[in-house]
Design an enzyme around this catalytic site. Structure first.
Site, PDB file in Angstrom:
ATOM      1  N   TYR A 142      38.320  19.733  18.677  1.00 22.66           N
ATOM      2  CA  TYR A 142      36.968  20.282  18.626  1.00 22.66           C
ATOM      3  C   TYR A 142      36.438  20.186  17.202  1.00 22.66           C
ATOM      4  O   TYR A 142      37.143  20.543  16.257  1.00 22.66           O
ATOM      5  CB  TYR A 142      36.968  21.745  19.075  1.00 22.66           C
ATOM      6  CG  TYR A 142      35.612  22.408  19.045  1.00 22.66           C
ATOM      7  CD1 TYR A 142      34.585  21.977  19.893  1.00 22.66           C
ATOM      8  CD2 TYR A 142      35.343  23.461  18.177  1.00 22.66           C
ATOM      9  CE1 TYR A 142      33.330  22.582  19.879  1.00 22.66           C
ATOM     10  CE2 TYR A 142      34.094  24.084  18.159  1.00 22.66           C
ATOM     11  CZ  TYR A 142      33.094  23.641  19.011  1.00 22.66           C
ATOM     12  OH  TYR A 142      31.864  24.255  18.988  1.00 22.66           O
ATOM     13  N   ASP A 237      39.226  17.504   9.596  1.00 22.96           N
ATOM     14  CA  ASP A 237      38.442  18.695   9.927  1.00 22.96           C
ATOM     15  C   ASP A 237      39.359  19.898   9.722  1.00 22.96           C
ATOM     16  O   ASP A 237      40.186  20.210  10.567  1.00 22.96           O
ATOM     17  CB  ASP A 237      37.914  18.612  11.356  1.00 22.96           C
ATOM     18  CG  ASP A 237      37.086  19.843  11.722  1.00 22.96           C
ATOM     19  OD1 ASP A 237      37.068  20.816  10.936  1.00 22.96           O
ATOM     20  OD2 ASP A 237      36.475  19.826  12.804  1.00 22.96           O
ATOM     21  N   LYS A 265      35.070  28.937   8.731  1.00 19.47           N
ATOM     22  CA  LYS A 265      35.954  30.081   9.003  1.00 19.47           C
ATOM     23  C   LYS A 265      36.452  30.777   7.730  1.00 19.47           C
ATOM     24  O   LYS A 265      35.697  31.536   7.142  1.00 19.47           O
ATOM     25  CB  LYS A 265      37.065  29.641   9.956  1.00 19.47           C
ATOM     26  CG  LYS A 265      36.431  29.102  11.268  1.00 19.47           C
ATOM     27  CD  LYS A 265      37.319  28.825  12.432  1.00 19.47           C
ATOM     28  CE  LYS A 265      36.456  28.537  13.669  1.00 19.47           C
ATOM     29  NZ  LYS A 265      36.704  27.301  14.345  1.00 19.47           N
TER      30      LYS A 265
HETATM   31  C1  LIG Z   1      35.494  26.363  14.770  1.00 21.74           C
HETATM   32  C2  LIG Z   1      35.613  24.912  14.493  1.00 21.74           C
HETATM   33  C3  LIG Z   1      34.489  24.124  14.209  1.00 21.74           C
HETATM   34  C4  LIG Z   1      33.088  24.649  14.332  1.00 21.74           C
HETATM   35  O1  LIG Z   1      32.820  25.670  13.416  1.00 21.74           O
HETATM   36  P1  LIG Z   1      31.625  26.697  13.728  1.00 21.74           P
HETATM   37  O2  LIG Z   1      31.571  27.545  12.499  1.00 21.74           O
HETATM   38  O3  LIG Z   1      32.005  27.422  14.962  1.00 21.74           O
HETATM   39  O4  LIG Z   1      30.392  25.884  13.898  1.00 21.74           O
HETATM   40  C5  LIG Z   1      34.689  22.817  13.823  1.00 21.74           C
HETATM   41  N1  LIG Z   1      35.918  22.295  13.738  1.00 21.74           N
HETATM   42  C6  LIG Z   1      37.025  23.018  14.000  1.00 21.74           C
HETATM   43  C7  LIG Z   1      38.364  22.396  13.844  1.00 21.74           C
HETATM   44  C8  LIG Z   1      36.900  24.337  14.415  1.00 21.74           C
HETATM   45  O5  LIG Z   1      38.001  25.035  14.729  1.00 21.74           O
END
Ligand SMILES: *Cc1c(COP(=O)(O)O)cnc(C)c1O
Length: 430
Positions: A142, A237, A265
């Protein structure tokens, strides 16, 4: 009907599904969500006053525990000076300097407001810098909800991208190719079949959005080598792994260099912050120094910067936190595996760093197909029973369990005791 249920009914009248982010609606576990009143340290308290040991941690940011006094006071102090100026402040530079000092191979940072924005912008930089349009991502990873990232595989891993959401144009999705996690051949085939067209390979260095799936030995280095060979960029990511696996994230933990990294995060200490970072050569492609446009009215917000700065400062100055939370998560995983050996529910426990997942499948889980072999009904029953025992887990199988610095040995023991009672119950029913 308890207070959460009443509040949820009311919320559903004015917000789709009663929530501002789908997983919160508890649909995967067949319940109505707990509404949270407050949180402190390792605990969240719902609106009926029930306190839970929390392993969601706001989906990652709360690595130091909820309402950490240093983070709160930094944000409160910043707030006194005004909430937003839309003009530069010193805290932005301070946080950028700290991030650059903690994370290997990066020289410049751009702050944004979410992980989604960070990835969307990094993808644009990759395309702008290489002049190529295609992206390779992995099934089950994701990367936020921007159009080009809401794609996983169709039936075969090597088929062209098919959107995963209504509203994503096929013309955008077709530039996103999907490979299989931990399968370098699937990546090489895509690179070879799309020579000189792939801008970047983007990966969660530890996949944590299909449940926690570890990169196999050599997988990340293999991606690095393939990207070099085919002249594509490698994007890590690190929205979950950043500042969590180690101060320097996955690049430090695995010793593999990425060209661009994205954060979210943890970087905001619980405030809405994301960031993307890389070497000058790539980051200077971004406006106003370069042709890749990216902007944000509230980006680098003073209160958010202060919270992030306070949290990262603690993490930077206390590397022993990483040793502790990794050991705690490893212990928890080992205890859960021991319970599985006793009660035979057919679970597989994956763990790395402070991340873990209990998959209700007997197969080893090393990619999306493995994760999907889980018995979702079983997970839902496990979740509901754990909640009754005051342990707050992610309300869906395909999410991580986050161990943080606020979890005490006593919390961990209480969690294992709850899991023992729950597994005994579930195995008696089976
Ligand atoms: C949570 C997440 C996102 C998206 O971040 P948001 O702050 O929810 O937009 C992107 N990449 C990874 C790996 C994530 O866990």
């Amino acid at each position: 009907m308890d207070t959460s249920q009443k509040m949820f009914e009311q919320a559903c009248q004015v917000m789709p599904g009663g929530v501002n982010s789908p997983v919160r609606a508890y649909r995967a576990v067949g319940m109505t969500p707990r509404f949270i009143r407050s949180a402190k340290g390792a605990y969240v308290t719902d609106v009926d006053g029930v306190e839970y040991i929390d392993y969601v941690g706001s989906w990652g940011p709360m690595i130091l525990g909820h309402a950490h006094p240093d983070v709160l006071s930094a944000a409160a102090e910043a707030m006194q000076g005004g909430l937003s100026f839309g003009a530069p402040t010193g805290r932005e530079t301070q946080l950028a300097e700290l991030v650059v000092s903690m994370v290997p191979h990066i020289e410049m940072v751009r702050m944004v407001n979410s992980g989604t924005e960070a990835v969307m912008s990094a993808v644009r930089v990759a395309r702008g810098a290489t002049g190529k349009d295609k992206m390779i991502k992995f099934e089950g990873c994701y990367h936020g909800h921007s159009d080009s990232m809401l794609v996983k595989a169709g039936s075969g891993a090597l088929t062209q991208g098919r959107p995963d959401s209504a509203g994503v144009p096929a013309s955008i999705a077709e530039n996103t190719l999907t490979a299989t996690y931990n399968d370098l051949d699937s990546v090489e085939q895509l690179l070879a079949a799309n020579k000189n067209q792939v801008a970047a390979v983007i990966v969660e260095p530890v996949a944590a959005n299909m449940g926690v799936v570890l990169p196999a030995e050599g997988f990340l280095q293999g991606l690095r080598d393939l990207c070099d060979q085919y002249e594509a960029l490698l994007i890590f990511d690190e929205v979950i792994t950043g500042f969590r696996l180690a101060r320097g994230g996955a690049q430090e933990y695995f010793g593999v260099r990425a060209d661009l990294v994205t954060f979210g995060k943890i970087i905001g200490g619980g405030m809405p912050v994301g960031a993307f970072a890389g070497p000058k050569k790539l980051m200077e492609q971004v406006a106003p120094t370069g042709p890749v446009y990216q902007a944000g009215t509230l980006s680098g917000n003073p209160v958010a910067m202060a919270a992030g700065l306070a949290q990262l400062t603690i993490l930077n100055e206390h590397p022993e936190i990483y040793t502790q939370i990794e050991a705690d998560a490893a212990w928890l995983a080992q205890q859960l595996r021991a319970l599985e050996a006793e009660y035979h529910l057919g679970c597989t426990v994956n763990q790395i760093g402070s991340l873990l997942s209990v998959f209700f499948t007997e197969h080893p889980v090393s990619n999306y197909a493995g994760a999907k072999s889980s018995d979702l009904e079983r997970y839902a029953a496990y979740f509901r029973a754990m909640l009754k025992h005051k342990v707050y887990l992610a309300p869906a199988q395909f999410e991580a369990m986050f161990v943080g610095a606020a979890h005490t040995k006593q919390d961990l023991l209480a969690t294992v005791e709850a899991a023992r009672a729950v597994m005994a119950e579930l195995s008696a029913k089976a």
